[in-house]
Each structure stands twice: as C-alpha cells, then as structure tokens.
Design an enzyme around this catalytic site. Structure first.
Site, PDB file in Angstrom:
ATOM      1  N   SER A 240       0.679  -1.520  -0.180  1.00 26.85           N
ATOM      2  CA  SER A 240      -0.326   0.287  -0.170  1.00 26.85           C
ATOM      3  C   SER A 240       0.635   1.524   0.487  1.00 26.85           C
ATOM      4  O   SER A 240       0.264   2.352  -0.298  1.00 26.85           O
ATOM      5  CB  SER A 240      -1.024  -0.044   0.924  1.00 26.85           C
ATOM      6  OG  SER A 240      -1.819  -0.545   1.124  1.00 26.85           O
TER       7      SER A 240
ATOM      8  N   LYS B  69       0.938   2.972  -3.220  1.00 27.66           N
ATOM      9  CA  LYS B  69      -0.655   4.060  -3.165  1.00 27.66           C
ATOM     10  C   LYS B  69       0.357   5.297  -2.510  1.00 27.66           C
ATOM     11  O   LYS B  69      -0.764   6.914  -3.237  1.00 27.66           O
ATOM     12  CB  LYS B  69      -1.352   3.803  -2.612  1.00 27.66           C
ATOM     13  CG  LYS B  69      -2.325   2.818  -1.870  1.00 27.66           C
ATOM     14  CD  LYS B  69      -3.018   2.298  -1.325  1.00 27.66           C
ATOM     15  CE  LYS B  69      -3.901   0.759  -1.612  1.00 27.66           C
ATOM     16  NZ  LYS B  69      -3.704  -0.569  -1.206  1.00 27.66           N
TER      17      LYS B  69
ATOM     18  N   TYR C 166      -2.264  -1.546 -10.986  1.00 25.94           N
ATOM     19  CA  TYR C 166      -2.297  -1.398  -9.362  1.00 25.94           C
ATOM     20  C   TYR C 166      -1.370  -2.951  -8.597  1.00 25.94           C
ATOM     21  O   TYR C 166      -0.564  -2.612  -7.463  1.00 25.94           O
ATOM     22  CB  TYR C 166      -4.157  -1.617  -8.551  1.00 25.94           C
ATOM     23  CG  TYR C 166      -4.083  -2.232  -7.365  1.00 25.94           C
ATOM     24  CD1 TYR C 166      -3.751  -1.061  -5.974  1.00 25.94           C
ATOM     25  CD2 TYR C 166      -4.395  -3.002  -6.373  1.00 25.94           C
ATOM     26  CE1 TYR C 166      -3.895  -0.677  -5.123  1.00 25.94           C
ATOM     27  CE2 TYR C 166      -4.661  -3.258  -5.235  1.00 25.94           C
ATOM     28  CZ  TYR C 166      -4.408  -2.206  -4.574  1.00 25.94           C
ATOM     29  OH  TYR C 166      -4.461  -2.370  -3.050  1.00 25.94           O
TER      30      TYR C 166
ATOM     31  N   TYR D 161      -4.728   3.088   6.844  1.00 23.77           N
ATOM     32  CA  TYR D 161      -6.381   2.816   7.245  1.00 23.77           C
ATOM     33  C   TYR D 161      -7.219   2.752   8.625  1.00 23.77           C
ATOM     34  O   TYR D 161      -7.176   4.170   9.010  1.00 23.77           O
ATOM     35  CB  TYR D 161      -6.350   1.036   7.446  1.00 23.77           C
ATOM     36  CG  TYR D 161      -4.782   0.509   6.257  1.00 23.77           C
ATOM     37  CD1 TYR D 161      -4.778   1.284   4.923  1.00 23.77           C
ATOM     38  CD2 TYR D 161      -4.252  -0.283   6.717  1.00 23.77           C
ATOM     39  CE1 TYR D 161      -3.410   0.509   4.335  1.00 23.77           C
ATOM     40  CE2 TYR D 161      -2.857  -0.874   6.506  1.00 23.77           C
ATOM     41  CZ  TYR D 161      -2.707  -0.066   4.868  1.00 23.77           C
ATOM     42  OH  TYR D 161      -1.510  -0.806   4.581  1.00 23.77           O
TER      43      TYR D 161
ATOM     44  N   VAL E 167       0.783  -3.884   3.783  1.00 23.72           N
ATOM     45  CA  VAL E 167       0.981  -5.374   3.839  1.00 23.72           C
ATOM     46  C   VAL E 167       1.758  -5.668   4.269  1.00 23.72           C
ATOM     47  O   VAL E 167       2.340  -7.710   4.682  1.00 23.72           O
ATOM     48  CB  VAL E 167      -0.169  -6.075   3.754  1.00 23.72           C
ATOM     49  CG1 VAL E 167      -1.078  -5.508   4.286  1.00 23.72           C
ATOM     50  CG2 VAL E 167      -0.623  -5.935   2.728  1.00 23.72           C
TER      51      VAL E 167
HETATM   52  N1  GLN Z   1      -1.769  -5.597  -2.676  1.00 16.65           N
HETATM   53  C1  GLN Z   1      -2.635  -5.137  -1.229  1.00 16.65           C
HETATM   54  C2  GLN Z   1      -4.384  -5.700  -1.696  1.00 16.65           C
HETATM   55  O1  GLN Z   1      -4.185  -4.930  -1.883  1.00 16.65           O
HETATM   56  C3  GLN Z   1      -2.244  -3.534  -0.695  1.00 16.65           C
HETATM   57  C4  GLN Z   1      -2.782  -3.717   1.212  1.00 16.65           C
HETATM   58  C5  GLN Z   1      -2.339  -3.186   2.046  1.00 16.65           C
HETATM   59  O2  GLN Z   1      -1.245  -2.925   1.813  1.00 16.65           O
HETATM   60  N2  GLN Z   1      -2.931  -2.648   2.875  1.00 16.65           N
HETATM   61  O3  GLN Z   1      -4.697  -5.798  -0.913  1.00 16.65           O
END
Ligand code: GLN
Length: 307
Positions: free
Chosen positions: A62, A65, A186, A238, A256
C-alpha cells in the site's frame, strides 16, 4: 542523540514482534520472517542512520498508493484527482467495499484499495508500469527497485476482492475502461520491491518539500507534497490512522508487506520494515519503533516541547 534514540526505538520496537502476524492472504507474503525489524533514517544533509534489517527487500504494497497519488496529482491535477476520490478517512479496513456501496460512489480516500484502484485507473491510459517504476526509483532514491514477480503472481492469483472493487466502481461509472488492466497495474505497483532504506528515501523527499536534497532536483511540487502528507496523516494507516496520529503524530503510510514510510517536516525521512502486522495490517514493530522515536525526540507535529 539521534543515533542513540534511533537505536533505543528499534530495540523497543523489537519487543512487540511476537504479538504480530505476517500477512498471508497474499500467500507469498506469508513467507516473510516475522522477527525482522529494520529502521532507516535519512536527513537532508546526507546522513543515514540505520539498525537491523535495512537491506532486506520486501514488496511495497500500500505504500505504492503514495506514488500513484503523487503521480496523479502532478500530471492530472488536484481537481481531477479529487473529483474521482474523496479525502476522508474511511474508518474501515483497507480492502473494505462497505462504504463504497452504501455511503458514496467515490472511494473515501486514495490510501485505501478502492481509492488507489481509482487513481491507478486515472493513470492507466498515460503510464506504463515501467514509467511508474522509474519514477518510484527516483523518489525513493533507490535504482535497484524491481518488480517482485513472485509477489505479483501471488497477488494476481488471489486478488479477486480488488477486482470486485474495480467492477463495483465501474458499475457506478466512477471507473472507466478495462477493470482487469487497471487492477493488474495496481498489483504490479504493490509488488515493487523496496527496503527500509528506500522508504526513508521517499520520506526524505516528502520531508524536503518534494526536492531531492542530493542535487536540488524537484521531483514533486510543493502542493502535491502537502496534499500527500496530509492524507498520510489522516488515512495512511487505514482504520488505525487515528490512533497512529495520536501516538506518533507524523504522516505515515503502511503496507501489508511490513513497511512503514514516514517523515518529519524538513528534518528526516524514516523507513521501517517489520512484516509482523497488527490486526489492522500495520507493522507492529514499525509502529512501536516510530512511537518511541517520535516521543523521545519530540517529533509529534503537535508536540510543544521541541528539541
Ligand atoms: N496489495 C495489497 C492489497 O491490495 C495492498 C494492501 C495493503 O498494503 N494494505 O490487498
């Protein structure tokens, strides 16, 4: 002082590793070693301070992002970006679909999956993955970032929830064009392989207002950086963002894969790597390291006892 405090923070963070759990909903991530913890700090005058597993490569997840949002703000502009996503914390898990179907057509913010998939959809007609990879190398000050093929394939094979988010957005006419291509881009962005050092590099560029302090080259506009850092502060962890803001008080983005990228205005970029996660998907070692470090150094943005 900086050096000793960083070491103490890293030692403190290590105490929490056993309370966390490595993500395994993307099977390849489940192979990470939960005892890893790395901390890297980079300052504008060229100093690097680091402890632990700072050379270990892991997928950005993430944290990419931030790259996608920054690119979209630079190339498409503020108004276009925020006509497609909102700028509100969602209070839901990063991969939640709930509010998207009940509260709003536009995703709540660009730091959760729905928002990032929408942003990537805006980038997809103009940018190839390789161009975004090159830009990531530049803003992370790390030419060795590559695609982690194993993680990419693992996420591709198990990414139906993200495809579902894409189709829901398309059904609401928020996302345009090909859902599968968008989600594929993505996945690739999430699978870029970084280190705690690369995250400290990205944090440093953000701390330095978008300018690479090594050569004075501007990589991001001041307005882009301000917007990105604000969204990191309010939405970067989050549904753990509120607590993180109270305890650490610094803009941060987690992934994650175990990374957290953070920055201190004008002073430093900070990267941590610890794949053992808390129940919200934030690195448990990284988050506690940052909390200790921020408190000891009085770095919280609302701390009145400045060093
Ligand atoms: N690639 C992961 C997903 O889409 C990214 C989520 C994350 O890092 N929180 O679930």
């Amino acid at each position: 002082m900086l050096q000793e405090t960083a070491k103490a923070a890293w030692e403190y963070g290590r105490k929490f590793l056993m309370q966390g759990k490595v993500a395994d909903y993307i099977p390849e991530l489940g192979k990470a070693n939960p005892v890893y913890l790395g901390l890297c700090i980079k300052t504008p005058d060229g100093k690097t301070i680091e402890y632990g597993d700072v050379e270990e490569r892991f997928s950005m997840q993430s944290i990419s992002k931030v790259v996608a949002l920054a690119t979209a703000l630079q190339h498409l502009g503020f108004d276009t970006v925020f006509s497609h996503v909102m700028m509100e914390p969602s209070g839901d898990a990063f991969n939640s679909i709930l509010k998207l179907d009940t509260a709003s057509n536009r995703p709540f913010n660009p730091m959760i999956n729905a928002g990032a998939i929408e942003i990537v959809n805006l980038l997809a007609p103009t940018f190839k993955f390789e161009q975004l990879l090159d830009f990531t190398r530049a803003i992370c000050m790390d030419d060795d970032i590559t695609l982690n093929e194993a993680v990419y394939h693992s996420e591709y094979n198990t990414g139906d929830r993200n495809r579902a988010i894409g189709y829901l957005l398309k059904s609401k006419e928020v996302l345009e064009g090909d859902v599968l291509q968008t989600v594929d881009l993505y996945f690739k962005l999430c699978s870029m392989n970084v280190t705690a050092r690369s995250l400290a590099g990205l944090g440093l560029i953000l701390a330095n207002g978008g300018v690479d302090p090594r050569n004075g080259v501007r990589l991001l506009s001041a307005q882009t950086v301000r917007t990105v850092k604000t969204l990191m502060l309010t939405c970067g962890c989050y549904d753990g963002s509120g607590e993180f803001a109270v305890r650490v008080g610094l803009p941060a983005k987690s992934g994650v894969g175990g990374g957290i990228m953070s920055c201190v205005e004008g002073q430093m970029g900070i990267g941590t790597y610890g794949p053992a996660l808390d129940e919200k998907g934030n690195s448990i070692g990284g988050k506690n390291t940052l909390e200790y470090f921020s408190r000891a150094m009085h770095l919280h943005i609302f701390d009145s006892e400045r060093e």
